[in-house]
Design a protein around this motif. Sequence first.
Motif, PDB file in Angstrom:
ATOM      1  N   VAL A  33       9.162   9.256   1.080  1.00  0.00           N
ATOM      2  CA  VAL A  33       9.126   9.173   2.537  1.00  0.00           C
ATOM      3  C   VAL A  33       8.654   7.767   2.915  1.00  0.00           C
ATOM      4  O   VAL A  33       7.722   7.242   2.322  1.00  0.00           O
ATOM      5  CB  VAL A  33       8.189  10.231   3.146  1.00  0.00           C
ATOM      6  N   LYS A  34       9.305   7.180   3.894  1.00  0.00           N
ATOM      7  CA  LYS A  34       8.913   5.853   4.372  1.00  0.00           C
ATOM      8  C   LYS A  34       7.773   5.994   5.368  1.00  0.00           C
ATOM      9  O   LYS A  34       7.897   6.680   6.387  1.00  0.00           O
ATOM     10  CB  LYS A  34      10.108   5.165   5.036  1.00  0.00           C
ATOM     11  N   GLY A  35       6.624   5.341   5.076  1.00  0.00           N
ATOM     12  CA  GLY A  35       5.481   5.400   5.962  1.00  0.00           C
ATOM     13  C   GLY A  35       5.520   4.324   7.031  1.00  0.00           C
ATOM     14  O   GLY A  35       6.410   3.464   7.051  1.00  0.00           O
ATOM     15  N   GLU A  36       4.524   4.349   7.934  1.00  0.00           N
ATOM     16  CA  GLU A  36       4.483   3.405   9.049  1.00  0.00           C
ATOM     17  C   GLU A  36       3.891   2.057   8.659  1.00  0.00           C
ATOM     18  O   GLU A  36       4.097   1.056   9.343  1.00  0.00           O
ATOM     19  CB  GLU A  36       3.687   4.015  10.209  1.00  0.00           C
ATOM     20  N   ASN A  37       3.097   2.021   7.578  1.00  0.00           N
ATOM     21  CA  ASN A  37       2.628   0.753   7.006  1.00  0.00           C
ATOM     22  C   ASN A  37       1.897  -0.120   8.026  1.00  0.00           C
ATOM     23  O   ASN A  37       2.173  -1.316   8.172  1.00  0.00           O
ATOM     24  CB  ASN A  37       3.814  -0.018   6.410  1.00  0.00           C
ATOM     25  N   GLN A  38       0.939   0.475   8.730  1.00  0.00           N
ATOM     26  CA  GLN A  38       0.196  -0.280   9.737  1.00  0.00           C
ATOM     27  C   GLN A  38      -0.603  -1.411   9.102  1.00  0.00           C
ATOM     28  O   GLN A  38      -1.191  -1.264   8.037  1.00  0.00           O
ATOM     29  CB  GLN A  38      -0.772   0.629  10.503  1.00  0.00           C
ATOM     30  N   SER A  39      -0.634  -2.551   9.776  1.00  0.00           N
ATOM     31  CA  SER A  39      -1.452  -3.689   9.377  1.00  0.00           C
ATOM     32  C   SER A  39      -2.364  -4.052  10.532  1.00  0.00           C
ATOM     33  O   SER A  39      -2.327  -3.432  11.600  1.00  0.00           O
ATOM     34  CB  SER A  39      -0.567  -4.882   9.006  1.00  0.00           C
ATOM     35  N   GLU A  40      -3.204  -5.066  10.342  1.00  0.00           N
ATOM     36  CA  GLU A  40      -4.071  -5.509  11.428  1.00  0.00           C
ATOM     37  C   GLU A  40      -3.265  -6.094  12.578  1.00  0.00           C
ATOM     38  O   GLU A  40      -3.720  -6.117  13.711  1.00  0.00           O
ATOM     39  CB  GLU A  40      -5.088  -6.539  10.902  1.00  0.00           C
TER      40      GLU A  40
ATOM     41  N   PHE B  42       0.856  -1.178   0.000  1.00  0.00           N
ATOM     42  CA  PHE B  42       0.000   0.000   0.000  1.00  0.00           C
ATOM     43  C   PHE B  42       0.893   1.229   0.000  1.00  0.00           C
ATOM     44  O   PHE B  42       1.558   1.527   1.004  1.00  0.00           O
ATOM     45  CB  PHE B  42      -0.896  -0.014   1.246  1.00  0.00           C
ATOM     46  N   HIS B  43       0.942   1.932  -1.122  1.00  0.00           N
ATOM     47  CA  HIS B  43       1.799   3.096  -1.284  1.00  0.00           C
ATOM     48  C   HIS B  43       0.927   4.328  -1.550  1.00  0.00           C
ATOM     49  O   HIS B  43      -0.279   4.206  -1.721  1.00  0.00           O
ATOM     50  CB  HIS B  43       2.793   2.876  -2.414  1.00  0.00           C
ATOM     51  N   ALA B  44       1.529   5.511  -1.589  1.00  0.00           N
ATOM     52  CA  ALA B  44       0.728   6.727  -1.702  1.00  0.00           C
ATOM     53  C   ALA B  44       1.358   7.746  -2.631  1.00  0.00           C
ATOM     54  O   ALA B  44       2.579   7.839  -2.748  1.00  0.00           O
ATOM     55  CB  ALA B  44       0.525   7.350  -0.323  1.00  0.00           C
ATOM     56  N   LEU B  45       0.472   8.520  -3.284  1.00  0.00           N
ATOM     57  CA  LEU B  45       0.838   9.784  -3.904  1.00  0.00           C
ATOM     58  C   LEU B  45       0.254  10.869  -3.016  1.00  0.00           C
ATOM     59  O   LEU B  45      -0.953  10.886  -2.750  1.00  0.00           O
ATOM     60  CB  LEU B  45       0.254   9.910  -5.312  1.00  0.00           C
ATOM     61  N   PHE B  46       1.091  11.784  -2.557  1.00  0.00           N
ATOM     62  CA  PHE B  46       0.625  12.822  -1.644  1.00  0.00           C
ATOM     63  C   PHE B  46       1.198  14.165  -2.076  1.00  0.00           C
ATOM     64  O   PHE B  46       2.285  14.241  -2.637  1.00  0.00           O
ATOM     65  CB  PHE B  46       1.061  12.508  -0.210  1.00  0.00           C
ATOM     66  N   GLY B  47       0.448  15.230  -1.795  1.00  0.00           N
ATOM     67  CA  GLY B  47       0.923  16.570  -2.099  1.00  0.00           C
ATOM     68  C   GLY B  47      -0.237  17.538  -2.141  1.00  0.00           C
ATOM     69  O   GLY B  47      -1.406  17.130  -2.131  1.00  0.00           O
ATOM     70  N   PRO B  48       0.048  18.831  -2.180  1.00  0.00           N
ATOM     71  CA  PRO B  48      -1.016  19.844  -2.204  1.00  0.00           C
ATOM     72  C   PRO B  48      -1.821  19.780  -3.492  1.00  0.00           C
ATOM     73  O   PRO B  48      -1.377  19.230  -4.507  1.00  0.00           O
ATOM     74  CB  PRO B  48      -0.250  21.163  -2.083  1.00  0.00           C
ATOM     75  N   SER B  49      -3.013  20.354  -3.453  1.00  0.00           N
ATOM     76  CA  SER B  49      -3.860  20.401  -4.643  1.00  0.00           C
ATOM     77  C   SER B  49      -3.146  21.163  -5.757  1.00  0.00           C
ATOM     78  O   SER B  49      -2.466  22.159  -5.514  1.00  0.00           O
ATOM     79  CB  SER B  49      -5.192  21.084  -4.323  1.00  0.00           C
ATOM     80  N   GLY B  50      -3.293  20.658  -6.971  1.00  0.00           N
ATOM     81  CA  GLY B  50      -2.762  21.367  -8.124  1.00  0.00           C
ATOM     82  C   GLY B  50      -1.377  20.967  -8.570  1.00  0.00           C
ATOM     83  O   GLY B  50      -0.892  21.486  -9.593  1.00  0.00           O
TER      84      GLY B  50
ATOM     85  N   ALA C 193       5.663   7.831  18.563  1.00  0.00           N
ATOM     86  CA  ALA C 193       6.800   8.733  18.352  1.00  0.00           C
ATOM     87  C   ALA C 193       7.290   8.654  16.913  1.00  0.00           C
ATOM     88  O   ALA C 193       7.611   9.675  16.286  1.00  0.00           O
ATOM     89  CB  ALA C 193       7.921   8.386  19.321  1.00  0.00           C
ATOM     90  N   ARG C 194       7.362   7.454  16.386  1.00  0.00           N
ATOM     91  CA  ARG C 194       7.799   7.271  15.004  1.00  0.00           C
ATOM     92  C   ARG C 194       6.782   7.892  14.036  1.00  0.00           C
ATOM     93  O   ARG C 194       7.148   8.460  13.004  1.00  0.00           O
ATOM     94  CB  ARG C 194       7.982   5.780  14.726  1.00  0.00           C
ATOM     95  N   MET C 195       5.511   7.771  14.375  1.00  0.00           N
ATOM     96  CA  MET C 195       4.452   8.347  13.560  1.00  0.00           C
ATOM     97  C   MET C 195       4.596   9.864  13.477  1.00  0.00           C
ATOM     98  O   MET C 195       4.463  10.456  12.400  1.00  0.00           O
ATOM     99  CB  MET C 195       3.098   7.969  14.168  1.00  0.00           C
TER     100      MET C 195
ATOM    101  N   VAL D  86      -2.238   8.702   5.374  1.00  0.00           N
ATOM    102  CA  VAL D  86      -1.168   8.290   4.465  1.00  0.00           C
ATOM    103  C   VAL D  86       0.056   7.833   5.257  1.00  0.00           C
ATOM    104  O   VAL D  86       0.655   6.788   4.971  1.00  0.00           O
ATOM    105  CB  VAL D  86      -0.816   9.446   3.509  1.00  0.00           C
ATOM    106  N   ALA D  87       0.423   8.607   6.263  1.00  0.00           N
ATOM    107  CA  ALA D  87       1.593   8.261   7.072  1.00  0.00           C
ATOM    108  C   ALA D  87       1.383   6.957   7.820  1.00  0.00           C
ATOM    109  O   ALA D  87       2.311   6.145   7.961  1.00  0.00           O
ATOM    110  CB  ALA D  87       1.890   9.386   8.065  1.00  0.00           C
ATOM    111  N   ARG D  88       0.190   6.739   8.290  1.00  0.00           N
ATOM    112  CA  ARG D  88      -0.094   5.579   9.133  1.00  0.00           C
ATOM    113  C   ARG D  88      -0.178   4.274   8.351  1.00  0.00           C
ATOM    114  O   ARG D  88       0.351   3.247   8.779  1.00  0.00           O
ATOM    115  CB  ARG D  88      -1.402   5.829   9.877  1.00  0.00           C
ATOM    116  N   PHE D  89      -0.824   4.294   7.186  1.00  0.00           N
ATOM    117  CA  PHE D  89      -1.147   3.038   6.520  1.00  0.00           C
ATOM    118  C   PHE D  89      -0.271   2.699   5.313  1.00  0.00           C
ATOM    119  O   PHE D  89      -0.268   1.553   4.859  1.00  0.00           O
ATOM    120  CB  PHE D  89      -2.614   3.040   6.070  1.00  0.00           C
ATOM    121  N   CYS D  90       0.452   3.667   4.783  1.00  0.00           N
ATOM    122  CA  CYS D  90       1.201   3.421   3.556  1.00  0.00           C
ATOM    123  C   CYS D  90       2.663   3.095   3.842  1.00  0.00           C
ATOM    124  O   CYS D  90       3.222   3.508   4.850  1.00  0.00           O
ATOM    125  CB  CYS D  90       1.099   4.627   2.627  1.00  0.00           C
ATOM    126  N   ASP D  91       3.255   2.356   2.924  1.00  0.00           N
ATOM    127  CA  ASP D  91       4.656   1.960   3.042  1.00  0.00           C
ATOM    128  C   ASP D  91       5.550   3.018   2.397  1.00  0.00           C
ATOM    129  O   ASP D  91       6.287   3.724   3.067  1.00  0.00           O
ATOM    130  CB  ASP D  91       4.843   0.586   2.407  1.00  0.00           C
TER     131      ASP D  91
END
Length: 230
Positions: free
Chosen positions: A203-210, A32-40, A217-219, A181-186
């Motif tokens: 950026v390396k995310g926290e990649n939370q799973s069940e 689970f990866h992400a594209l993140f950034g401001p609008s536009g 602190a890392r978050m 995004v930070a919590r669930f993405c790798d």
Amino acid sequence: MLLECRNLNYRYPSSKALVFEDLSCRIPGAGFHALFGPSGVGKTTLAKMIAGMVGGFSGRIVTERPVDILYTYNTERLPGWSDVGEHLRQVASPQRAETARVLARNFGIEPCLESRFSRLSLGQQNRVNLIRYLLQDFEILIMDESLANVDEVTRQSIILKIKRMFPEKTFLYISHNVAEVARFCDEILVVRDARKDPQVVRVKGENQSEEHAPDSARMERTLLEIVHAS
């Protein structure tokens, strides 16, 4: 490397300014990866380029092997008069009928299966549409605000269930919710203005799973890194 964008340059047909200038990034593989950034900044445009829906750019988008890429977005709608359950039965092969039932239950739309699509709330419509894509053949699924209008608790539950049910698939998640995004993405690809170099920061995310919750602190450090990269 599953997919790599190499030195992409692109401007909208009606504009002289570049949206992307020498943009390079990579999607490493399953997860689970992400594209993140401001609008536009062009997140949706980049996603559509990866999915083969936008052309007219220079540079290359390469994969290590042929892959099926699907793109789904939050305002995509099915015919309003149609029966939700029938739509899912039309998409799901007989081998995926049980998966369709599990997804309907996990996404909280099981009570809606006999309803017309137009009678569902926007959040329910988005969940039905996402299930429709999860039942198809894909290796990469781009989710462009696909869980908009879904309450936070349900949205987070759905993300965790997708990660558990499809561990071998690659998801590229577009959202304005930095904490989510930070919590669930790798891997988080932070897209920036074309005048910034590089235009994409990883950026390396926290990649939370069940099974594994993120360390608080890392978050916080991950959130700060994303914000500073934007």
